[in-house]
Design a protein around this motif. Sequence first.
Motif, short mmCIF file in Angstrom:
data_model
loop_
_atom_site.label_atom_id
_atom_site.label_comp_id
_atom_site.label_asym_id
_atom_site.label_seq_id
_atom_site.Cartn_x
_atom_site.Cartn_y
_atom_site.Cartn_z
N ILE A 1 0.85 -1.20 0.00
CA ILE A 1 0.00 0.00 0.00
C ILE A 1 0.88 1.24 0.00
O ILE A 1 1.08 1.84 -1.05
CB ILE A 1 -1.00 0.00 1.18
CG1 ILE A 1 -1.97 -1.18 1.06
CG2 ILE A 1 -1.79 1.31 1.20
CD1 ILE A 1 -3.02 -1.27 2.16
N ALA A 2 1.43 1.62 1.15
CA ALA A 2 2.32 2.79 1.20
C ALA A 2 3.04 2.81 2.54
O ALA A 2 2.40 2.67 3.59
CB ALA A 2 1.52 4.08 1.02
N PRO A 3 4.36 3.01 2.54
CA PRO A 3 5.11 3.00 3.79
C PRO A 3 4.82 4.20 4.69
O PRO A 3 4.98 4.12 5.90
CB PRO A 3 6.58 2.98 3.34
CG PRO A 3 6.56 3.57 1.96
CD PRO A 3 5.25 3.15 1.37
N GLY A 4 4.40 5.32 4.08
CA GLY A 4 4.13 6.51 4.88
C GLY A 4 2.97 6.35 5.84
O GLY A 4 2.86 7.11 6.81
N LEU A 5 2.12 5.37 5.60
CA LEU A 5 1.01 5.12 6.52
C LEU A 5 1.49 4.47 7.81
O LEU A 5 0.82 4.57 8.83
CB LEU A 5 -0.05 4.23 5.85
CG LEU A 5 -0.78 4.86 4.66
CD1 LEU A 5 -1.71 3.82 4.01
CD2 LEU A 5 -1.57 6.08 5.10
N ARG A 6 2.63 3.81 7.76
CA ARG A 6 3.24 3.16 8.92
C ARG A 6 2.26 2.21 9.60
O ARG A 6 1.94 2.34 10.78
CB ARG A 6 3.76 4.18 9.96
CG ARG A 6 4.67 5.27 9.43
CD ARG A 6 5.85 4.75 8.62
NE ARG A 6 6.69 3.82 9.37
CZ ARG A 6 7.17 2.70 8.84
NH1 ARG A 6 6.89 2.37 7.59
NH2 ARG A 6 7.94 1.93 9.55
N VAL A 7 1.79 1.22 8.87
CA VAL A 7 0.88 0.22 9.42
C VAL A 7 1.47 -1.18 9.18
O VAL A 7 1.64 -1.60 8.03
CB VAL A 7 -0.53 0.31 8.82
CG1 VAL A 7 -1.43 -0.80 9.40
CG2 VAL A 7 -1.15 1.67 9.11
N GLY A 8 1.77 -1.85 10.27
CA GLY A 8 2.18 -3.24 10.24
C GLY A 8 1.45 -3.98 11.34
O GLY A 8 0.57 -3.41 12.00
N TRP A 9 1.81 -5.24 11.58
CA TRP A 9 1.15 -5.98 12.65
C TRP A 9 1.99 -7.16 13.09
O TRP A 9 2.88 -7.63 12.38
CB TRP A 9 -0.24 -6.43 12.21
CG TRP A 9 -0.31 -7.50 11.16
CD1 TRP A 9 -0.47 -8.85 11.36
CD2 TRP A 9 -0.24 -7.33 9.72
NE1 TRP A 9 -0.50 -9.51 10.16
CE2 TRP A 9 -0.38 -8.61 9.14
CE3 TRP A 9 -0.09 -6.21 8.89
CZ2 TRP A 9 -0.35 -8.81 7.76
CZ3 TRP A 9 -0.07 -6.41 7.52
CH2 TRP A 9 -0.18 -7.69 6.97
N ILE A 10 1.71 -7.62 14.30
CA ILE A 10 2.34 -8.81 14.87
C ILE A 10 1.23 -9.80 15.19
O ILE A 10 0.19 -9.43 15.73
CB ILE A 10 3.11 -8.50 16.17
CG1 ILE A 10 4.15 -7.40 15.97
CG2 ILE A 10 3.78 -9.77 16.71
CD1 ILE A 10 4.78 -6.91 17.26
N VAL A 11 1.45 -11.08 14.86
CA VAL A 11 0.55 -12.15 15.25
C VAL A 11 1.32 -13.11 16.15
O VAL A 11 2.44 -13.51 15.81
CB VAL A 11 0.00 -12.92 14.03
CG1 VAL A 11 -1.04 -13.94 14.47
CG2 VAL A 11 -0.58 -11.97 13.01
N GLY A 12 0.74 -13.46 17.29
CA GLY A 12 1.41 -14.37 18.20
C GLY A 12 0.51 -14.79 19.33
O GLY A 12 -0.69 -14.47 19.35
N PRO A 13 1.05 -15.51 20.31
CA PRO A 13 0.27 -15.91 21.48
C PRO A 13 -0.33 -14.70 22.18
O PRO A 13 0.32 -13.65 22.30
CB PRO A 13 1.30 -16.62 22.37
CG PRO A 13 2.37 -17.07 21.42
CD PRO A 13 2.44 -16.02 20.37
N ALA A 14 -1.57 -14.82 22.66
CA ALA A 14 -2.28 -13.68 23.24
C ALA A 14 -1.54 -13.10 24.43
O ALA A 14 -1.53 -11.87 24.62
CB ALA A 14 -3.70 -14.12 23.65
N ASN A 15 -0.91 -13.94 25.26
CA ASN A 15 -0.20 -13.40 26.43
C ASN A 15 1.02 -12.58 26.01
O ASN A 15 1.36 -11.58 26.66
CB ASN A 15 0.19 -14.51 27.40
CG ASN A 15 1.10 -15.56 26.78
OD1 ASN A 15 1.18 -15.71 25.57
ND2 ASN A 15 1.80 -16.30 27.63
N VAL A 16 1.67 -12.98 24.91
CA VAL A 16 2.80 -12.19 24.40
C VAL A 16 2.30 -10.89 23.80
O VAL A 16 2.90 -9.82 24.01
CB VAL A 16 3.59 -13.01 23.35
CG1 VAL A 16 4.73 -12.17 22.77
CG2 VAL A 16 4.14 -14.28 23.97
N ILE A 17 1.21 -10.93 23.05
CA ILE A 17 0.63 -9.72 22.47
C ILE A 17 0.25 -8.74 23.56
O ILE A 17 0.45 -7.52 23.42
CB ILE A 17 -0.58 -10.08 21.59
CG1 ILE A 17 -0.16 -10.91 20.37
CG2 ILE A 17 -1.32 -8.82 21.15
CD1 ILE A 17 0.79 -10.21 19.42
N SER A 18 -0.28 -9.22 24.69
CA SER A 18 -0.63 -8.33 25.80
C SER A 18 0.59 -7.61 26.35
O SER A 18 0.54 -6.40 26.63
CB SER A 18 -1.31 -9.13 26.91
OG SER A 18 -2.56 -9.64 26.49
#
Length: 400
Positions: free
Chosen positions: A240-257
């Motif tokens: 899409i575009a790097p200037g929007l600065r949107v990424g994500w992490i997927v992992g165990p819920a306790n780690v995400i917390s």
Amino acid sequence: MSYPNLFSRLSTRLEPSGIRKLEQLAKDTPDLISLGPGQPDGTLFPSAEIFSALSVMFDSPDTTARALQYGQSRGNPELLALLVQRMRDQGVTCDTSNILVTAGAQQAIDLITQLLVDDGDSVLVQPNTYPGALQVFRARGANVESLADQAAPMQGRGTKFIYAMTDFQNPTGEVLSEKERALLLATARQRDTFLVEDSPYREIKFSDHDLPPSLLEMDCGNASPDTGRTLFIGSFSKIIAPGLRVGWIVGPANVISLLTLLRQGSDLQPGTLSQEIVANLLEHGIDAHVARVRQRYQARRDAMLDALQAHLFPYATWNAPEGGFFVWVKLSVPIDARELLDKAIENGVAYVPGSEFLHDTRSSSNLRLSFSIADPQCMDEAIRRLADTIDAVLKNTTSD
């Protein structure tokens, strides 16, 4: 004015990015053809779709207020739901508790490193890897080691995670086979450590062949990421575009917390406006846009491969990547790629020397050529200049 003993250990470990220097050099040198920066092509950004999304957001006081207000630390609920579906389409069974929206993949790498690494802990990387990740690992005090240097399996005390790019890797452009992915996963299990999968280029592919399953899918199968040890990093910067600065992490819920708590102490939340834009684009579908992106980058890759064949043989060998932004070149002549760079710049062409992608200070006979933003009509001239530079250096070496 100096401030002795006031700066943190982190500040003393910070290193400038060699690739960022090349980006600035390209801007400051009009006649330079730069094959260095791995930026997406700005003419491919979906500007009309983004403008349309903004128009919807600012259509009423309520939607305007929502787009400009503080948001949740984990991310926009609508975007999180769309990411859940996106991951399920890739074979990963998850829910919103398994996802954290980040300011691009770079923040994701930094948050994970903050969470897992204390001074002196080991991080294992591929023999050539993304220098932005190395920058973070070193600054956070990690002992960075190459997977290629691990002669035998170890119990792994102190090894906090393995960092790997599996799809059209930066810098090599390679795709790890399912067998190679299984070996990475087995190593992580044997060492009882996390496996961090960075996959920003997965959708920039030039054929209809299916890619091997992600490490996250292989790790968890049809079960939740809560059952595994893999942290998957995705990004919209390349499609899409790097200037929007949107990424994500997927992992165990306790780690995400825990990662969410870290981000609260950093920037509170991902940008609300950017998330609203990305959510709007995903809701309306980006498949046609991604197809255009793939077509454009494939044409540029083809132009680079043609130029390499015309000018750089027999000075070097190279791969033919099936996706991503990069061609990985190995010099067949006794020249260090970093030492060659200054001469190449004088001759009007730039690239990234392979030493930028190593975890240590070794020299390298490799160089990374990026085709993502180079004008195809200039590609032949750029490679010709590179070949002329190599020829001149060889002649000078012989005469000495």
